[in-house]
Design a protein around this motif. Sequence first.
Motif, PDB file in Angstrom:
ATOM      1  N   ILE A   1       0.841  -1.202   0.000  1.00 45.51           N
ATOM      2  CA  ILE A   1       0.000   0.000   0.000  1.00 45.51           C
ATOM      3  C   ILE A   1       0.877   1.253   0.000  1.00 45.51           C
ATOM      4  O   ILE A   1       0.608   2.225  -0.696  1.00 45.51           O
ATOM      5  CB  ILE A   1      -0.952   0.006   1.218  1.00 45.51           C
ATOM      6  CG1 ILE A   1      -1.913  -1.186   1.138  1.00 45.51           C
ATOM      7  CG2 ILE A   1      -1.753   1.299   1.269  1.00 45.51           C
ATOM      8  CD1 ILE A   1      -2.827  -1.326   2.335  1.00 45.51           C
TER       9      ILE A   1
ATOM     10  N   LEU B   1     -10.502  -2.654   3.518  1.00 47.74           N
ATOM     11  CA  LEU B   1      -9.543  -3.227   2.565  1.00 47.74           C
ATOM     12  C   LEU B   1      -8.602  -2.181   1.983  1.00 47.74           C
ATOM     13  O   LEU B   1      -7.463  -2.498   1.634  1.00 47.74           O
ATOM     14  CB  LEU B   1     -10.272  -3.925   1.422  1.00 47.74           C
ATOM     15  CG  LEU B   1     -10.867  -5.291   1.755  1.00 47.74           C
ATOM     16  CD1 LEU B   1     -11.429  -5.928   0.496  1.00 47.74           C
ATOM     17  CD2 LEU B   1      -9.821  -6.211   2.357  1.00 47.74           C
ATOM     18  N   SER B   2      -9.058  -0.941   1.818  1.00 47.38           N
ATOM     19  CA  SER B   2      -8.224   0.129   1.267  1.00 47.38           C
ATOM     20  C   SER B   2      -7.567  -0.247  -0.051  1.00 47.38           C
ATOM     21  O   SER B   2      -6.345  -0.263  -0.164  1.00 47.38           O
ATOM     22  CB  SER B   2      -7.128   0.524   2.253  1.00 47.38           C
ATOM     23  OG  SER B   2      -7.696   1.120   3.358  1.00 47.38           O
ATOM     24  N   LEU B   3      -8.380  -0.557  -1.052  1.00 45.75           N
ATOM     25  CA  LEU B   3      -7.813  -0.905  -2.352  1.00 45.75           C
ATOM     26  C   LEU B   3      -7.663   0.349  -3.197  1.00 45.75           C
ATOM     27  O   LEU B   3      -8.336   1.347  -2.975  1.00 45.75           O
ATOM     28  CB  LEU B   3      -8.737  -1.875  -3.079  1.00 45.75           C
ATOM     29  CG  LEU B   3      -8.994  -3.193  -2.377  1.00 45.75           C
ATOM     30  CD1 LEU B   3     -10.024  -3.984  -3.151  1.00 45.75           C
ATOM     31  CD2 LEU B   3      -7.707  -3.972  -2.257  1.00 45.75           C
ATOM     32  N   CYS B   4      -6.778   0.249  -4.188  1.00 43.79           N
ATOM     33  CA  CYS B   4      -6.598   1.344  -5.124  1.00 43.79           C
ATOM     34  C   CYS B   4      -7.799   1.378  -6.062  1.00 43.79           C
ATOM     35  O   CYS B   4      -8.353   0.344  -6.407  1.00 43.79           O
ATOM     36  CB  CYS B   4      -5.302   1.101  -5.875  1.00 43.79           C
ATOM     37  SG  CYS B   4      -5.215   1.802  -7.489  1.00 43.79           S
TER      38      CYS B   4
ATOM     39  N   TYR C   1      -8.061   1.876  -9.071  1.00 51.59           N
ATOM     40  CA  TYR C   1      -7.868   1.238 -10.363  1.00 51.59           C
ATOM     41  C   TYR C   1      -8.080  -0.274 -10.246  1.00 51.59           C
ATOM     42  O   TYR C   1      -8.298  -0.953 -11.235  1.00 51.59           O
ATOM     43  CB  TYR C   1      -6.448   1.475 -10.903  1.00 51.59           C
ATOM     44  CG  TYR C   1      -6.070   2.922 -11.056  1.00 51.59           C
ATOM     45  CD1 TYR C   1      -7.052   3.911 -11.109  1.00 51.59           C
ATOM     46  CD2 TYR C   1      -4.749   3.304 -11.173  1.00 51.59           C
ATOM     47  CE1 TYR C   1      -6.712   5.236 -11.251  1.00 51.59           C
ATOM     48  CE2 TYR C   1      -4.400   4.637 -11.320  1.00 51.59           C
ATOM     49  CZ  TYR C   1      -5.389   5.596 -11.351  1.00 51.59           C
ATOM     50  OH  TYR C   1      -5.040   6.909 -11.490  1.00 51.59           O
ATOM     51  N   ALA C   2      -7.978  -0.801  -9.035  1.00 58.66           N
ATOM     52  CA  ALA C   2      -7.973  -2.257  -8.883  1.00 58.66           C
ATOM     53  C   ALA C   2      -9.245  -2.801  -8.267  1.00 58.66           C
ATOM     54  O   ALA C   2      -9.555  -3.983  -8.416  1.00 58.66           O
ATOM     55  CB  ALA C   2      -6.788  -2.675  -8.025  1.00 58.66           C
TER      56      ALA C   2
END
Lengths: 252, 330
Positions: B56, B258-261, B263-264
């Motif tokens: 991250i 989860l803190s995903l980007c 774009y993903a």
Amino acid sequence: MKIFKNKQFYKFLIVLLYTSFFLSISLTGNFKIFVKKFYFPYILLGFLILLFLLKTGIKKLKKFIEISVYDILSFCVFLFPLILFIIVRPNTLPTYTALKRGVHTEFLTHNVLKSLQEKIEEEGKYKKLTIKQLLSFLKSKPEQINGKDVVVEGMVYKENEKFMLIRFLITCCAADATPLGIEVEYKGMKEEPKDYEETHPIPKNIEFKEKEEFKNDDWVKVKGKVKIENDKIVIYAESIEKINQPIDPYLY
Amino acid sequence: MKAKKNEEKLKKILIFIGVVISFLVLNLWQSGSLNQLNQIIKNPKLQAFTIILLAILIEGFPFILIGSLISGSIEVLVPEEKFKKIFPQGKFSSAIVGSFFGFLFPVCSCGEIPVSRRLIKKGIPTSAGISYLLATAIINPITLFSTYLAFSSFKMVLGRFLVAFICSVFIGILIAPKNKDEILKEYEDEDNHNENFSKIDEIFFHSENDFLIMGKYLIIGATLASLFSTFIPREVFLTIGRNKILSILSMQILSIILSLCSYADAFVANSFTYLPDMSKIIFMISGPMMSISLIIVYFAAFKEKFVKKLLISVFLTLFILGIFGSFIQG
């Protein structure tokens, strides 16, 4: 030692440490453990900006601002990930993560065509396929792999007496890694039914290594025949051997 | 005086923690447990935690740096009147312009925080700043395209775009105060000008400041996100998700931890096979607007009261929009 009481010095030190961290993960290629390969330009850009900040930091050193306890605390926050990186020496995302995320034995993204177009190498009579390619075939052209001899690499993952082969699929970074898996069966794995030889397409006289020999997270190369059972891929292994971790541990 | 007292207190606590840690290390060393260090390091939980945390950070730092650089450049190079000319002054119209600003400054999650803080400081209408802050990670070409790649369905792209647009404009109008000082946190040595600095030096001077403040909070946020992501099984959320209303709620919470980007996250959302489409859309909007690592960085840039207001209103708005949407969908 006036410099150790200067807040600017610690700011400079943080930028310096992170500049060298970015430099080291780019030079060693270690960044591939954390983020996608194609992310490299961003890392480079980050590194360049840090270099400029470093230059500004040197200029600011001349000015003295006395450090407070809060500044030391934030310095420690910046140190924490770096110390973790040095001590833990991370290797690759372990299969433990697969347990928490749930293994996908089907491929869900619709964009499978691209991976089907990739060139497939051959190793003797075996086709060299990645788990992603296998699952893409399963989704769109299952007839093309059913009964074929293949060789697949991945990590060992045992779940409820199942022996699975796992690779992580990554979109951006390890935080979004999705575990893809296929089941592997080999002779001697569990108690065999009497007609095992007839129902299972494994040639005789092949020695299998003890299953205890393979632990979770071991990298192995499995050679065998693909069979599609209940819309899932099972590989009936003819041989399983340990290999070194590939340079690119993840699939994209 | 009070600050000084607090500092003394903190100093004592830190010294105490230091003493305890060194005592523990000595104890471990004496009992020979340190030889097992190798095994502790190889522990898959520690490995997973470290990798996700650093992932991250390595992903976020370049964007924070780019964001800080843009922010620094805006501070030094763009005169205040310029922005006032670009933005309409009405709350509604400026919020709409703000939400499309992502096409101009497409910085991914984390990066938009220093930029929007600086834009607000430079005097753009607060409602535009807020809607830019919320929308930009979603309403930009890259995110919308990756959503299409993951689902190959225009319906999902449109759904994500529309809900994000409605939510960010609505909240921009709803919580924007007249005075920008009610939003912005003050930085101590921000207005510390030095005549010897050239313009470029000054840009980097501001960039460094932004980077060090946001970076620190990003580390704390990433540590939390990585802890959650390592230890909480996703299945918990997916089983709750069978119920329509609960599934919206559980997807909101999952996206926060989860803190995903941005774009993903579409690819991850797509893997939640059994969930209704609306919950997936909410998952892909709630994440880029208020994931745990972002929440922590919000506190670095904005006043506490404002951040709390922002978080509560985003959470509730998305929940209501989600339920409304899933009834339309049937």
